[in-house]
Enzyme design. Structure first.
Site, PDB file in Angstrom:
ATOM      1  N   PRO A  15      -4.753 -79.924   2.154  1.00  0.00           N
ATOM      2  CG  PRO A  15      -3.344 -81.058   0.597  1.00  0.00           C
ATOM      3  CD  PRO A  15      -3.923 -79.716   0.771  1.00  0.00           C
ATOM      4  CD  GLU A  40      -0.795 -88.557  -0.284  1.00  0.00           C
ATOM      5  OE1 GLU A  40      -0.476 -88.846   0.684  1.00  0.00           O
ATOM      6  OE2 GLU A  40      -0.086 -88.888  -1.330  1.00  0.00           O
ATOM      7  CD  GLN A  84      -2.925 -83.973  -1.742  1.00  0.00           C
ATOM      8  OE1 GLN A  84      -2.949 -84.571  -0.517  1.00  0.00           O
ATOM      9  NE2 GLN A  84      -2.002 -83.184  -1.884  1.00  0.00           N
ATOM     10  CB  CYS A 113       3.720 -86.655   0.693  1.00  0.00           C
ATOM     11  SG  CYS A 113       3.714 -87.558   2.487  1.00  0.00           S
ATOM     12  CE  LYS A 152       0.287 -78.937  -0.040  1.00  0.00           C
ATOM     13  NZ  LYS A 152       1.075 -79.763   0.707  1.00  0.00           N
TER      14      LYS A 152
HETATM   15  C1  FNR Z   1       0.231 -82.257   5.957  1.00  0.00           C
HETATM   16  N1  FNR Z   1       0.466 -82.120   4.778  1.00  0.00           N
HETATM   17  C2  FNR Z   1      -0.104 -82.744   3.500  1.00  0.00           C
HETATM   18  N2  FNR Z   1       0.300 -82.263   2.142  1.00  0.00           N
HETATM   19  C3  FNR Z   1      -0.516 -82.870   1.250  1.00  0.00           C
HETATM   20  O1  FNR Z   1      -0.319 -82.613   0.185  1.00  0.00           O
HETATM   21  N3  FNR Z   1      -1.240 -83.880   1.485  1.00  0.00           N
HETATM   22  C4  FNR Z   1      -1.724 -84.523   2.721  1.00  0.00           C
HETATM   23  O2  FNR Z   1      -2.370 -85.466   3.119  1.00  0.00           O
HETATM   24  C5  FNR Z   1      -0.984 -83.664   3.973  1.00  0.00           C
HETATM   25  N4  FNR Z   1      -1.030 -84.045   5.050  1.00  0.00           N
HETATM   26  C6  FNR Z   1      -0.599 -83.308   6.070  1.00  0.00           C
HETATM   27  C7  FNR Z   1      -1.201 -83.683   7.420  1.00  0.00           C
HETATM   28  C8  FNR Z   1      -0.930 -82.785   8.494  1.00  0.00           C
HETATM   29  C9  FNR Z   1      -1.224 -83.226   9.832  1.00  0.00           C
HETATM   30  C10 FNR Z   1      -0.147 -81.645   8.183  1.00  0.00           C
HETATM   31  C11 FNR Z   1       0.246 -80.845   9.468  1.00  0.00           C
HETATM   32  C12 FNR Z   1       0.612 -81.398   7.165  1.00  0.00           C
HETATM   33  C13 FNR Z   1       1.255 -80.785   4.360  1.00  0.00           C
HETATM   34  C14 FNR Z   1       0.440 -79.472   4.337  1.00  0.00           C
HETATM   35  O3  FNR Z   1      -0.347 -79.670   3.502  1.00  0.00           O
HETATM   36  C15 FNR Z   1       1.231 -78.292   4.111  1.00  0.00           C
HETATM   37  O4  FNR Z   1       1.946 -78.221   2.778  1.00  0.00           O
HETATM   38  C16 FNR Z   1       2.459 -77.969   5.209  1.00  0.00           C
HETATM   39  O5  FNR Z   1       1.736 -78.264   6.468  1.00  0.00           O
HETATM   40  C17 FNR Z   1       2.768 -76.634   5.296  1.00  0.00           C
HETATM   41  O6  FNR Z   1       1.369 -75.645   5.361  1.00  0.00           O
HETATM   42  P1  FNR Z   1       1.419 -74.870   6.645  1.00  0.00           P
HETATM   43  O7  FNR Z   1       1.091 -75.869   7.666  1.00  0.00           O
HETATM   44  O8  FNR Z   1       2.443 -73.998   6.950  1.00  0.00           O
HETATM   45  O9  FNR Z   1       0.066 -74.168   6.433  1.00  0.00           O
END
Ligand code: FNR
Length: 475
Positions: A15, A40, A84, A113, A152
């Site tokens: 997400p 989300e 989500q 988050c 998550k």
């Molecule tokens: C996120 N992440 C995130 N997590 C979540 O649970 N809901 C969300 O809406 C978001 N939004 C979001 C936007 C952007 C631009 C980023 C870069 C990240 C966190 C994401 O899902 C993830 O947990 C982290 O980025 C770590 O994973 P990676 O980037 O190492 O694969």
């Protein structure tokens, strides 16, 4: 009946706010992702949305009261998309889950988050310190919807506490737990704690989805398997690696970024994605090249046409527009619409149609037909109430005839056209033959009267009934 989505041994698009909209999700699926999470979406906002089947785009849209599409999905991803939500309230979470459950493959709750907008409402990572709330939300969802429920989380400072929480979550009946292997206060640049993820995977029987490996561990498809092994988890979820180049999911290796961006834009045009959202995603893909000549054109683009020009896709843009226009016309053909009331929205009968000037003889309009018909039926004159929305200054009218209300769900560029569209909805919903109204005049349409019933040739327009009731900037 479709089988329940399995979270064992899968690779997922994580997400991501603003990134995880429909074009990115479809692209990730094309490249080999098994499961795609939407961005989300906050329960309070979603709870206000209405579900609309968008027949032109062939999508299902969840539309906010101000007509913004909060969540758009389509058949192609139905078995693979996870919705989500951000929530801190079991009842509201269930209401939202029930609103979307027929259109998605699973429901996920964001418990990781760390951003203030999320935690200050008790959502996201704030839930990690309120396991009773976590349990209440998940139990309510698991027992209340027919699709799998997941969550998550981030890891807690103590491994023991992390495992206790994971076991408690498992007992609620969730189908999987995604573990972002970072503490609440850690930033995305910090190394991911694969040892914590592995310990959770050993502690619970449900599939664990390892997350957090994009920066240092996962660059290509081959690295996905290495991350899975390092984290000792059943499945892997990628955020940034996929945001930078969604073809990371391709088992045959990633594709050149330019080709990927073109495929992204084609989906964005096909599904009428908001240009600013497409622009944001393209800029994320461009990364350090965002100041290149192409990057500057993307940044300067104000609409889909300008984005298409930046990628030499004007031909595709025009073809897509023409195809959508043709579909719109087909949906609005009088034959189809006469018996086809799209929806009843509260006490208002609605159809998705626009006023097509060319369908009416010169100087005759649906409003005139409707007025003429009302007079013959000895009814009160139809009244029109028009609102204008703030975001694009578009208009929507509601006409009242015999205490019944009619409106088009499509917004018009002018108040005049919005009123005509509402009149067409009324005529077609009530099965009033538009041509007959005029044909009593020797087979030719009446040309004598305007929609107010005045002779044509008098001063062009007077105030229409209901004009004074217009609300601007409404909704
Ligand atoms: C996120 N992440 C995130 N997590 C979540 O649970 N809901 C969300 O809406 C978001 N939004 C979001 C936007 C952007 C631009 C980023 C870069 C990240 C966190 C994401 O899902 C993830 O947990 C982290 O980025 C770590 O994973 P990676 O980037 O190492 O694969």
């Amino acid at each position: 009946m479709a089988s329940r989505l399995s979270f064992a041994n899968i690779t997922a698009l994580a997400p991501m706010v603003r990134v995880g909209t429909l074009p990115m999700r479809l692209l990730a699926l094309d490249y080999g992702a098994d499961v795609v999470y939407c961005e989300e979406l906050i329960d309070i906002k979603m709870a206000q949305c209405r579900r609309v089947e968008n027949e032109v785009l062939q999508t299902v849209d969840f539309v906010a009261p101000d007509d913004r599409v909060m969540f758009r999905t389509c058949e192609k991803e139905k078995q693979r998309v996870v919705f989500q939500m951000g929530t801190a309230d079991p009842d509201r979470a269930l209401a939202v889950a029930r609103l979307v459950e027929k259109d998605v493959a699973a429901i996920d709750v964001n418990m990781g988050c760390p951003k203030e907008y999320s935690t200050k409402g008790g959502m996201g990572a704030a839930l990690l310190s309120d396991p009773d709330k976590i349990e209440a939300i998940l139990r309510k969802l698991v027992s209340g919807v027919s699709v799998p429920v997941t969550c998550k989380i981030r890891i807690l400072p103590s491994l023991e506490d992390t495992l206790t929480l994971a076991r408690r979550i498992e007992k609620t009946g969730v189908a999987a737990v995604a573990v972002h292997g970072r503490f609440k206060d850690e930033r995305p640049r910090h190394p991911v704690h694969c040892d914590y993820i592995g310990a959770v995977a050993r502690a619970v029987a449900v599939p664990v989805i390892a997350n957090g490996g994009s920066l240092d561990l996962v660059k290509t498809h081959g690295d996905i398997q290495a991350f899975r092994v390092a984290a000792g988890a059943s499945s892997v979820m990628l955020a940034r690696a996929a945001m930078w180049n969604p073809s990371v999911f391709r088992s045959a290796g990633p594709l050149p970024l330019h080709d990927v961006m073109i495929q992204y834009l084609k989906y964005a045009l096909r599904y009428d994605n908001h240009a600013f959202n497409s622009k944001y995603c393209l800029c994320q893909m461009l990364r350090d090249k965002v100041e290149s000549a192409l990057g500057k054109r993307v940044q300067a683009a104000q609409n889909n046409q300008e984005l298409s020009e930046a990628f030499d896709l004007v031909g595709v843009f025009e073809e897509t527009q023409a195809a959508l226009e043709a579909r719109r016309d087909a949906l609005q053909s009088p034959e189809r619409l006469r018996d086809h009331v799209i929806a009843v929205d509260g006490d208002v009968t609605t159809m998705a149609l626009k006023f097509q000037r060319r369908e009416y003889p010169p100087q005759l309009t649906p409003k005139m037909f409707l007025l003429e018909w009302s007079r013959r039926q000895k009814l009160e004159q139809p009244t029109y109430q028009t609102v204008q929305r703030a975001q694009d200054r578009a208009f929507q009218s509601t006409v009242t005839v015999e205490n019944r209300k009619y409106r088009s769900s499509l917004w018009e560029k002018s108040k005049k056209f919005a009123e005509q569209a509402s009149a067409v909805v009324c005529l077609r919903a009530r099965g009033i033959p538009e041509s007959h109204v005029g044909q009593e005049n020797g087979g030719r349409p009446h040309k004598r009267k305007t929609e107010d019933g005045r002779d044509v040739g008098q001063e062009k327009r007077t105030k229409q009934t209901g004009d004074g009731e217009r609300e601007t900037g409404g909704s």
